[in-house]
Design a protein around this motif. Structure first.
Motif, mmCIF file in Angstrom:
data_model
loop_
_atom_site.group_PDB
_atom_site.id
_atom_site.type_symbol
_atom_site.label_atom_id
_atom_site.label_comp_id
_atom_site.label_asym_id
_atom_site.label_seq_id
_atom_site.Cartn_x
_atom_site.Cartn_y
_atom_site.Cartn_z
ATOM 1 N N GLU A 85 0.849 -1.199 0.000
ATOM 2 C CA GLU A 85 0.000 0.000 0.000
ATOM 3 C C GLU A 85 0.885 1.249 0.000
ATOM 4 N N TRP B 256 0.341 4.359 0.876
ATOM 5 C CA TRP B 256 0.255 5.258 2.031
ATOM 6 C C TRP B 256 1.245 4.885 3.128
ATOM 7 N N LYS B 257 1.581 3.592 3.195
ATOM 8 C CA LYS B 257 2.566 3.195 4.201
ATOM 9 C C LYS B 257 3.949 3.771 3.867
ATOM 10 N N TYR C 31 4.476 6.602 2.224
ATOM 11 C CA TYR C 31 4.438 8.036 2.514
ATOM 12 C C TYR C 31 4.476 8.304 4.013
ATOM 13 N N ALA C 32 3.823 7.421 4.755
ATOM 14 C CA ALA C 32 3.828 7.586 6.215
ATOM 15 C C ALA C 32 5.240 7.433 6.777
#
Length: 899
Positions: free
Chosen positions: A644, A646-647, A649-650
């Motif tokens: 994923e 978003w992980k 970017y996090a």
């Protein structure tokens, strides 16, 4: 009012010489006065008829009193017209009295100690001056007409031990002495402290020790020589005039010089001047002079006797502590040619001594009245000098105490006037001086009061004593120019009035500095280096913008999409920020002011911190997730299908957030500011009296090492961890992040450059060019390598292979996007192989079990049915069929093979 002024002369009457009033002053001169009784006036250059025709005499005109017959003038014999319209000494009457035979006068004895040799051989000129004063006093009939002053003297050699011997002789041998007259301060201290026990007044002509002003210790002491502390206000005034704030001192260890120096230290402190070095010596000044040289003393006050002065300046010549860089302040009571006098205790020639003393300043009490006015002895100061010079046996410059001789002359007059007042001016009233003895305190008290109220014009100037018995006078300032002393000014400390003649001369053309002039110069960054690196950095920013634009423009291409383009965009932005940090990194005081420096420091920190977090953090995130996802156990490898974004970017946000939090706390708690690093002084190539003090500007904070430890600590861990992860994932192949091998290569380069550059720049922080070159080039090269490794292969692939279609377009063209992806094929083949291996393993296990079962059955059958003998006919044995010899697997089917 004007009418009164015009009529005033009509009401004026000439007054007699003994009158209590003073003739009125007019602008025309002085009114003619009457002669004394039984006497007349001799008008110089005028006839009797001319005198009758005038009422006023011009300013500076002198008249002389004369007496008739056997009479003589008592009181001032000559009077001079002053500018204010009055005659001199009008408060002292002049009269004609009968001469007293010399044989009828009673002797009053004075005990004197003259230093004919030693530290200050002042007796060489002071003794003739005293003898001359005694002759002048004894010839006057208006002063002590019934007494004759006589002198008993010894040579003290300016030595307290020698003086003790002669003091004993003066006190215990007849006749009785009514007063004692010592010379040197050290001898005066001894005599004045003992004199109180014999009720004797002590009058010194050459003592300058400030300690002698102590009335509790020396209650009967007077001196016509002012205290040495009178030099100090003059010295301080000269220090202020020439702008000197740092001085040094060297003194001979005697009480007079120690107390003088203590007083000077207090005065300079009040004036904001500092005594930086204070040296002393007893007999050998070699070491103190070397210390002055080593401590870079420039303005030096020397306090010592004449004999020691020759020793000091011989050492001064050896140490080269003279010339245009140095100024010496000495005492002015030495003989004019003191440095030329042969002295066996030194090994310097006259020429060397003359060179060493050139240009020094002396401060001396005004000991000779600069005004050519007549004193109480009816002599001017110049007439006194001429008369004394005739009495001396050698040249005045070679005679010790010649400058102090007027003080000795006036000391006798002060004593004579005090005794005259005590005796009532001729014995008609008052006490009998011949009744004095060492137990008669009454006469001593009267003499003390008369001395304390003394006030007259002497050849040394106006004579008056302060409450401590010290003479008050002006100070003469002289400078040795061309081997001879030249007057350069006078100073009146009571009025703070400096009269300057502007005749001072300096070897260097101007007064030297009080210390080596330190010129602070900043070491700035080489502008050629700064411009060169800035150009490289600018080109790198352009490259980063091109790569970022390329990545954004082609973000729809499937190959770009499979490289996590957003993380690559962050990498390009991070490289741009890091390259932008090169500009504030090279800015220093050459470009910006002091107030802008803290902002530049903060800009360096934030640009580098955020640039590293975005650039390296995005690459680290890729490697981290590749390692995390593709090194899982078999049962968790399904995560490969569900990576994923978003992980990712996090993770980058976490790294950036850590940097922002750390930098914010650092900036708030302990912000960076401008600090100065100072280096060792450097001598200029030119022969000038300056020293260059190099300085370098730094960005620093109070706990800089602590913050750098925190910052470099976790950054270093990230770099090391990045190297480890890149190595671990070098053989991993994944479609989701198809450029992780290029990222690993970039991480290698960034980590190596950073790990080398960080400690090197800290070591080279004092070398601005080297430190900037290492730091900036490391930033430039790491940014260039990162951009080239990550983006150039993508550009090349898209350009050379033409893979510009998106994933949807590629599927419509080929019917299956999977067949065109070698990586997907490889993955499917690997999956099929693993499934086949599993099936084969299961079949082999099943065959093994069947074989085991057949063997067991065969053994059981053999025990129940023994084998039958073979048929002779050669037929087959009877019974059940034999078990198969082996099993064979072919695909999914199992074949039983019999023998």
């Amino acid at each position: 009012m004007l009418l009164l002024l015009l009529l005033a002369p009509l009401f004026l009457r000439p007054l007699g010489a003994g009158g209590a009033q003073t003739p009125n002053a007019t602008s025309e001169g002085c009114q003619i006065i009457h002669p004394p009784w039984e006497g007349g006036i001799r008008y110089r250059g005028l006839t009797r008829d001319q005198v009758k025709a005038i009422n006023f005499l011009p300013v500076d005109y002198e008249i002389e009193y004369v007496c008739r017959g056997e009479r003589e003038v008592v009181g001032p014999k000559v009077r001079k017209c002053l500018a204010n319209g009055s005659w001199t000494d009008m408060d002292t009457p002049s009269r004609c009295v009968n001469r007293t035979p010399h044989s009828e006068r009673r002797a009053v004895y004075i005990g004197a100690l003259f230093p004919m040799s030693g530290g200050w051989p002042g007796g060489q000129a002071c003794q003739p001056a005293v003898e001359m004063a005694l002759e002048d006093v004894n010839s006057r009939r208006d002063i002590l007409p019934d007494y004759e002053l006589k002198l008993i003297h010894h040579d003290s050699k300016c030595d307290p031990g020698q003086a003790t011997k002669y003091l004993y002789e003066l006190l215990y041998n007849d006749p009785i002495k009514i007063i004692l007259m010592p010379g040197c301060s050290s001898v005066s201290t001894l005599v004045a402290e003992a004199a109180r026990m014999w009720n004797l007044i002590v009058l010194s002509y050459g003592s300058s020790s400030p300690a002698l002003s102590n009335r509790q210790r020396f209650p009967t002491f007077f001196r016509t020589h002012p205290s040495a502390t009178l030099h100090n206000p003059t010295r301080v005034k000269l220090f202020e005039k020439w702008g000197w704030k740092k001085i040094a001192t060297i003194q001979q260890t005697t009480e007079v010089f120690t107390s003088t120096l203590d007083d000077l230290e207090e005065r300079v402190k009040e004036a904001g001047i500092e005594i930086t070095f204070r040296q002393s010596f007893f007999s050998d000044p070699a070491v103190p002079v070397k210390n002055l040289k080593r401590q870079d003393a420039r303005i030096i006050v020397g306090l010592f006797y004449e004999t020691e002065a020759r020793k000091v300046f011989c050492e001064v010549y050896k140490e080269r502590l003279f010339g245009k860089k140095y100024v010496w302040f000495l005492i002015g009571w030495y003989a004019d040619n003191w440095f030329k006098i042969y002295d066996p205790s030194i090994n310097c020639t006259v020429d060397e001594m003359t060179e060493a003393v050139e240009g020094h300043i002396t401060t001396e009490i005004v000991m000779l009245n600069p005004a050519n006015t007549r004193s109480i002895s009816n002599m001017t100061s110049q007439e006194f000098v001429e008369k004394l010079t005739k009495r001396l046996k050698r040249h005045p410059e070679e005679t010790g105490g010649f400058q102090e001789a007027p003080l000795a002359y006036d000391a006798i007059w002060a004593l004579a006037l005090a005794l005259n007042k005590t005796s009532g001016g001729g014995g008609r009233s008052g006490v009998r001086l011949e009744d004095f003895n060492y137990n008669n305190q009454t006469i001593t008290d009267q003499i003390y009061r008369a001395m304390n109220s003394s006030s007259f014009e002497g050849v040394s100037g106006h004579v008056v004593f302060d409450a401590s018995g010290s003479r008050m006078a002006w100070t003469l300032i002289e400078q040795l120019q061309g081997g001879s002393y030249k007057k350069i000014g006078y100073y009146d400390s009571t009025k703070d009035d400096l009269s300057w003649s502007k005749t001072d001369k300096w070897i260097g053309g101007s007064p030297p500095a009080d210390q080596t002039l330190v010129i602070k110069t900043f070491r700035f960054l080489s502008q050629k280096l700064f411009i060169s690196v800035s150009v490289l950095s600018s080109l790198g920013i352009v490259l980063a913008v091109v790569c970022l634009s390329f990545n954004i423009y082609n973000s729809h291409v499937r190959y770009i999409q499979n490289s996590q383009p957003n993380l690559n965009n962050l990498t390009a932005v991070g490289c741009s920020l890091a390259l932008a940090a090169v500009f504030p990194l090279g800015l220093d005081g050459y470009h910006i002011g002091r107030n802008q420096f803290p902002f530049v420091c903060q800009a360096r920190l934030w640009l580098l911190g955020l640039g590293f977090s975005l650039g390296y953090g995005s690459m680290f995130t890729k490697i981290w997730w590749v390692h995390t996802v593709f090194t899982k156990k078999e049962e968790k490898k399904e995560w490969r299908k569900t990576l994923e974004p978003w992980k990712l970017y996090a993770t980058v946000g976490l790294l950036v957030g850590m940097d922002v939090l750390t930098l914010a706390i650092w900036q708030i708690v302990d912000p960076l500011h401008r600090t100065i690093e100072t280096f060792a002084k450097e001598e200029p190539k030119e022969d000038i009296d300056v020293s260059i003090l190099p300085q370098l500007e730094h960005c620093s904070s109070k706990k800089m090492n602590t913050w750098l430890g925190i910052f470099y600590g976790y950054k270093g861990l990230l770099l090391l961890l990045g190297i480890f992860l890149a190595y671990e994932t070098k053989s991993v192949s994944t479609e989701k992040i198809n450029d992780h091998r290029a990222v690993g290569m970039a991480i290698y380069n960034v980590a190596v450059l950073c790990l080398i550059t960080a400690p090197v720049t800290m070591i080279l922080s004092s070398q601005q060019d080297a430190a900037f070159a290492f730091a900036s080039l490391a930033i430039v090269f790491s940014s260039y390598i990162t951009l080239v490794v990550l983006f150039v292969p993508k550009m090349r692939r898209l350009i050379t292979r033409g893979e510009w279609q998106s994933e949807a377009q590629d599927t419509m063209k080929t019917g299956s996007s999977t067949n065109n992806n070698e990586e997907e094929k490889s993955r499917l083949l690997e999956k099929e192989n693993r499934e086949l291996e599993k099936i084969i393993a299961e079949k082999e296990e099943r065959v093994s079990e069947l074989r085991h079962q057949l063997q067991s059955r065969q053994q059981l059958r053999s025990r129940r049915h023994p084998p039958t003998p073979p048929d002779p006919s050669g037929g087959l044995p009877r019974g059940p069929p034999e078990p198969p010899d082996r099993l064979s697997c072919d695909g999914s089917r199992v074949h039983l093979l019999y023998k």
